[in-house]
Design an enzyme around this catalytic site. Sequence first.
Site, PDB file in Angstrom:
ATOM      1  N   SER A 253       0.855  -1.193   0.000  1.00 48.51           N
ATOM      2  CA  SER A 253       0.000   0.000   0.000  1.00 48.51           C
ATOM      3  C   SER A 253       0.885   1.235   0.000  1.00 48.51           C
ATOM      4  O   SER A 253       2.012   1.206   0.523  1.00 48.51           O
ATOM      5  CB  SER A 253      -0.903   0.020   1.238  1.00 48.51           C
ATOM      6  OG  SER A 253      -1.561   1.271   1.380  1.00 48.51           O
TER       7      SER A 253
ATOM      8  N   TYR B 246      -1.480  -0.398  10.474  1.00 48.79           N
ATOM      9  CA  TYR B 246      -1.659  -0.726   9.058  1.00 48.79           C
ATOM     10  C   TYR B 246      -0.495  -0.183   8.238  1.00 48.79           C
ATOM     11  O   TYR B 246       0.098  -0.904   7.415  1.00 48.79           O
ATOM     12  CB  TYR B 246      -2.977  -0.146   8.552  1.00 48.79           C
ATOM     13  CG  TYR B 246      -3.218  -0.402   7.091  1.00 48.79           C
ATOM     14  CD1 TYR B 246      -3.615  -1.658   6.642  1.00 48.79           C
ATOM     15  CD2 TYR B 246      -3.030   0.612   6.143  1.00 48.79           C
ATOM     16  CE1 TYR B 246      -3.828  -1.901   5.287  1.00 48.79           C
ATOM     17  CE2 TYR B 246      -3.236   0.372   4.794  1.00 48.79           C
ATOM     18  CZ  TYR B 246      -3.640  -0.876   4.368  1.00 48.79           C
ATOM     19  OH  TYR B 246      -3.839  -1.115   3.025  1.00 48.79           O
TER      20      TYR B 246
END
Length: 225
Positions: free
Chosen positions: A136, A149
């Site tokens: 990501s 995350y």
Amino acid sequence: MIQRVVITGASAGIGAALARKYAKRGAVLGLIARRRPELDALAGELGGAVATYAADVRDGPAIAAAAQDFIQRFGAPDVVIANAGVSAGNLTHLDDDVETCQWIFDVNVMGMVKTFQPFLDSMLRSRSGTLVGIASVAGIRGLPGAGAYSASKSAAITYLESLRVELRGSGVKVVTIAPGYIATDMTAKNPYPMPFLLPVDEAAADSSAPSTAGSVTASFRGRWA
């Protein structure tokens, strides 16, 4: 040539969109996800040669069993996509969020390791294939309220970089994909603006055509197979 493709987190979102893309090409698919009903529904939709495995990527023996079955039935995969991932907000000062952090790292980092490991020997023997890790852009720049995350995706990017160098000359390629915002059930829960939000089918369609190994991209528009 018919490709053999394994995808984790295949029951929804990016994983399901990738499964549909490869099915249209006539690929043999190994689809791994926790939710059996969703997997079976997707397999019924796709038709063709599809093997489904209800397993959590945190469960190493279950993933190893899926890998063994797929390899015995179809041979070494041409592409293994470690797509399974989770996201949740977290704040370091909250006691309950320590467990949340552990869960995110277990899925997003160790789940990737446990996905690749049982397939790699067969790919090394064939001196071919591509390992794809879905990271990501949050792994490049940390997001407030999403430290676990962001850090997990940063760890995934670094792990994939190490693996890429480790496997240099083996015939096995390693590709890192770092998507921005993709319209999935996961991002639908976000209460904030998501610039450059990309429809999931468009994102999957962009990930097409072979390219050189080892590319790292800051968007989903990477290419691997």
